[in-house]
Design a protein around this motif. Structure first.
Motif, short mmCIF file in Angstrom:
data_model
loop_
_atom_site.label_atom_id
_atom_site.label_comp_id
_atom_site.label_asym_id
_atom_site.label_seq_id
_atom_site.Cartn_x
_atom_site.Cartn_y
_atom_site.Cartn_z
N PRO A 1 0.79 -1.24 0.00
CA PRO A 1 0.00 0.00 0.00
C PRO A 1 0.83 1.29 0.00
CG PRO A 1 -0.89 -1.56 1.58
CD PRO A 1 0.37 -2.16 1.05
N LEU A 2 1.97 1.32 0.66
CA LEU A 2 2.75 2.55 0.75
C LEU A 2 3.85 2.64 -0.31
CD1 LEU A 2 3.05 2.86 4.63
CD2 LEU A 2 1.48 4.05 3.09
N ALA A 3 3.94 1.69 -1.22
CA ALA A 3 4.97 1.70 -2.26
C ALA A 3 4.71 2.83 -3.24
CB ALA A 3 4.99 0.37 -3.00
N GLN A 4 5.80 3.47 -3.66
CA GLN A 4 5.72 4.56 -4.62
C GLN A 4 6.70 4.28 -5.76
OE1 GLN A 4 3.74 7.41 -4.45
NE2 GLN A 4 2.77 6.26 -2.80
N PRO A 5 6.31 4.60 -7.00
CA PRO A 5 7.26 4.44 -8.11
C PRO A 5 8.44 5.41 -7.94
CG PRO A 5 5.14 5.29 -8.89
CD PRO A 5 5.02 5.10 -7.42
N VAL A 6 9.61 4.95 -8.35
CA VAL A 6 10.80 5.81 -8.32
C VAL A 6 10.79 6.62 -9.61
CG1 VAL A 6 13.33 5.85 -8.30
CG2 VAL A 6 12.08 4.17 -6.91
N PRO A 7 10.84 7.95 -9.52
CA PRO A 7 10.78 8.79 -10.72
C PRO A 7 11.89 8.47 -11.72
CG PRO A 7 10.55 10.13 -8.75
CD PRO A 7 10.93 8.75 -8.30
N ARG A 8 11.53 8.44 -12.99
CA ARG A 8 12.45 8.21 -14.12
C ARG A 8 13.16 6.86 -14.06
NH1 ARG A 8 12.98 13.60 -12.90
NH2 ARG A 8 14.90 13.36 -11.73
#
Length: 108
Positions: free
Chosen positions: A55-62
């Motif tokens: 649930p708290l995972a976020q994509p790493v930009p670029r």
């Protein structure tokens, strides 16, 4: 602890574990690591096995396919890659690249 059942539950259909760990992560699973850190890392691996996108995972930009997620109790942060392979019975392959433990965590 017996090695009798080692690997039965952590392997996919082809006999290989679908979650790979970077050599940099392995010291966090050593016997001399604090129980708090060890349990947070094991909790993360369990979450990734259940769902590669906690649930708290976020994509790493670029960085396509890369994600970061906090460890339990805000002990640190994990960066991992989710492969674009077809999800099988066990789910997609993941590579845990690094886990950074917070410098202000008292019992590393």
């Amino acid at each position: 602890m017996s090695d009798e059942h080692h690997g039965q539950h952590d392997q996919g259909e082809d006999g290989e574990d679908r979650i790979r760990l970077s050599p940099a992560v392995l010291p966090l699973l050593a016997p001399d690591v604090s129980a708090s850190v060890f349990s947070a890392v094991v909790n993360l691996l369990t979450e990734l096995r259940t769902d590669p996108f906690p649930p708290l995972a976020q994509p790493v930009p670029r960085r396509p396919g890369w994600y970061s997620t906090p460890l339990a109790r805000d002990i640190g942060l994990c960066e991992y890659y989710v492969g674009d392979t077809e999800p099988g019975q066990d789910g997609p392959n993941s590579y845990v690249a690094r886990i950074v433990i917070s410098a202000d965590w008292p019992d590393i």
